[in-house]
Scaffold this active site. Sequence first.
Site, PDB file in Angstrom:
ATOM      1  CG  ASP A   1      52.084  50.694   2.899  1.00 21.14           C
ATOM      2  OD1 ASP A   1      51.136  51.009   2.158  1.00 21.14           O
ATOM      3  OD2 ASP A   1      51.951  49.978   3.908  1.00 21.14           O
TER       4      ASP A   1
ATOM      5  CD  GLU B   1      50.060  39.661  -3.304  1.00 15.21           C
ATOM      6  OE1 GLU B   1      50.901  40.575  -3.461  1.00 15.21           O
ATOM      7  OE2 GLU B   1      50.315  38.461  -3.547  1.00 15.21           O
TER       8      GLU B   1
ATOM      9  CB  ILE C   1      58.742  41.200   3.982  1.00 16.40           C
ATOM     10  CG1 ILE C   1      59.866  41.480   4.995  1.00 16.40           C
ATOM     11  CG2 ILE C   1      59.345  41.000   2.603  1.00 16.40           C
ATOM     12  CD1 ILE C   1      60.796  40.331   5.224  1.00 16.40           C
TER      13      ILE C   1
ATOM     14  CG  LEU D   1      69.933  54.704  -8.967  1.00 20.13           C
ATOM     15  CD1 LEU D   1      70.394  54.098  -7.635  1.00 20.13           C
ATOM     16  CD2 LEU D   1      68.849  55.755  -8.702  1.00 20.13           C
TER      17      LEU D   1
ATOM     18  NE  ARG E   1      43.211  54.180  -1.799  1.00 14.03           N
ATOM     19  CZ  ARG E   1      44.017  53.668  -0.868  1.00 14.03           C
ATOM     20  NH1 ARG E   1      43.829  53.962   0.400  1.00 14.03           N
ATOM     21  NH2 ARG E   1      44.993  52.852  -1.213  1.00 14.03           N
TER      22      ARG E   1
ATOM     23  NE  ARG F   1      48.183  53.453   5.635  1.00 10.80           N
ATOM     24  CZ  ARG F   1      49.283  52.854   6.072  1.00 10.80           C
ATOM     25  NH1 ARG F   1      49.555  52.851   7.367  1.00 10.80           N
ATOM     26  NH2 ARG F   1      50.096  52.269   5.231  1.00 10.80           N
ATOM     27  CD1 TRP F   2      51.422  62.270   3.176  1.00 13.09           C
ATOM     28  CD2 TRP F   2      50.108  62.635   1.389  1.00 13.09           C
ATOM     29  NE1 TRP F   2      51.750  63.498   2.658  1.00 13.09           N
ATOM     30  CE2 TRP F   2      50.961  63.748   1.559  1.00 13.09           C
ATOM     31  CE3 TRP F   2      49.205  62.636   0.324  1.00 13.09           C
ATOM     32  CZ2 TRP F   2      50.943  64.858   0.711  1.00 13.09           C
ATOM     33  CZ3 TRP F   2      49.171  63.739  -0.522  1.00 13.09           C
ATOM     34  CH2 TRP F   2      50.028  64.837  -0.328  1.00 13.09           C
TER      35      TRP F   2
ATOM     36  CG  HIS G   1      48.134  56.261  -5.526  1.00 10.57           C
ATOM     37  ND1 HIS G   1      48.855  55.473  -4.662  1.00 10.57           N
ATOM     38  CD2 HIS G   1      46.869  55.756  -5.512  1.00 10.57           C
ATOM     39  CE1 HIS G   1      48.064  54.531  -4.155  1.00 10.57           C
ATOM     40  NE2 HIS G   1      46.848  54.693  -4.650  1.00 10.57           N
TER      41      HIS G   1
HETATM   42  C1  FPP Z   1      51.073  51.873  -1.505  1.00 11.75           C
HETATM   43  O1  FPP Z   1      50.304  52.829  -0.807  1.00 11.75           O
HETATM   44  C2  FPP Z   1      51.433  52.397  -2.812  1.00 11.75           C
HETATM   45  C3  FPP Z   1      51.079  51.849  -3.996  1.00 11.75           C
HETATM   46  C4  FPP Z   1      50.290  50.608  -4.119  1.00 11.75           C
HETATM   47  C5  FPP Z   1      51.429  52.493  -5.250  1.00 11.75           C
HETATM   48  C6  FPP Z   1      52.845  52.984  -5.300  1.00 11.75           C
HETATM   49  C7  FPP Z   1      52.952  53.911  -6.415  1.00 11.75           C
HETATM   50  C8  FPP Z   1      53.605  55.070  -6.358  1.00 11.75           C
HETATM   51  C9  FPP Z   1      54.390  55.544  -5.209  1.00 11.75           C
HETATM   52  C10 FPP Z   1      53.547  55.893  -7.572  1.00 11.75           C
HETATM   53  C11 FPP Z   1      54.873  56.017  -8.227  1.00 11.75           C
HETATM   54  C12 FPP Z   1      55.352  54.820  -8.894  1.00 11.75           C
HETATM   55  C13 FPP Z   1      55.915  54.793 -10.129  1.00 11.75           C
HETATM   56  C14 FPP Z   1      56.596  53.545 -10.573  1.00 11.75           C
HETATM   57  C15 FPP Z   1      55.867  55.932 -11.059  1.00 11.75           C
HETATM   58  P1  FPP Z   1      48.828  52.447  -0.402  1.00 11.75           P
HETATM   59  O2  FPP Z   1      47.936  52.813  -1.538  1.00 11.75           O
HETATM   60  O3  FPP Z   1      48.792  51.004  -0.021  1.00 11.75           O
HETATM   61  O4  FPP Z   1      48.583  53.363   0.823  1.00 11.75           O
HETATM   62  P2  FPP Z   1      47.696  53.004   2.102  1.00 11.75           P
HETATM   63  O5  FPP Z   1      48.322  51.798   2.746  1.00 11.75           O
HETATM   64  O6  FPP Z   1      47.858  54.215   2.946  1.00 11.75           O
HETATM   65  O7  FPP Z   1      46.305  52.784   1.626  1.00 11.75           O
END
Ligand code: FPP
Length: 226
Positions: free
Chosen positions: A2, A49, A177, A113, A15, A6-7, A19
């Site tokens: 997560d 969701e 969770i 792994l 955004r 925000r990063w 990602h």
């Molecule tokens: C949550 O951050 C992250 C996601 C919904 C996407 C996760 C995907 C990756 C880390 C890309 C890599 C994955 C694969 C399988 C190649 P958020 O968007 O909810 O962040 P925020 O809470 O700061 O808005």
Amino acid sequence: MDGNGRWAKAKGLPRSVGHKAGVTALRDTVMHCVKKEIATLTVYAFSRENWQRPSTEVDFLLGLFLTALDEEVDRLDDNNVHLGFIGDTAAFPDKLQQSIAAAENKTKNNDGLHLVVAVNYGGRWEISRICRELAEEVHTGGLQPDAITEMLIDSRIKNRFTRAPDLFIRTGGEQRISNFLLWQLAYSELYFTDLFWPDFNEQALDKALAWYAGRNRRFGRLCKQG
Ligand code: FPP
């Protein structure tokens, strides 16, 4: 994983950049787990969701999964990683489904792994699916209701490697969770860090592992019972 959005926001970036940085953090974390000889790493990449996000973000994420999968599969294979997916992948575009199947097939004999990626996944969805499966078996006479035990449900959890994680790590500062591995987390140690996922790195994982090593796991028993 997560905190991608925000990063990016904190850096004045879109955004999508967050990602993409999340993919880099995932690659580094996977390689660190390989080095540490960790048996299984399960990551939550897309929840049921997450479809409710704007379609531009959903499309971007699905495209990113496809690119990342195609770009990373050889490296994962070279490092003896066995890749698997949990979740309802049938809802994804055909091309992504094909890449998922090809990656699973290519790495299926690897015994290093086990990297499990949860996509279009939800803990309640998984438990409901098993309930439905068992109800159908009772209905058709193949299963007696009193044969439905914790052990049976546990054995029906699709991927045996996700049954009982030792350690759960959530980045991004939230302490919940969020429908991840609900059945499996019953006795897991829960670790929360304020780091946004793209900032998660080797040191952060080592810190979480050191915290885990200091936990006294009793599984409901007294500590003297071991
Ligand atoms: C949550 O951050 C992250 C996601 C919904 C996407 C996760 C995907 C990756 C880390 C890309 C890599 C994955 C694969 C399988 C190649 P958020 O968007 O909810 O962040 P925020 O809470 O700061 O808005």
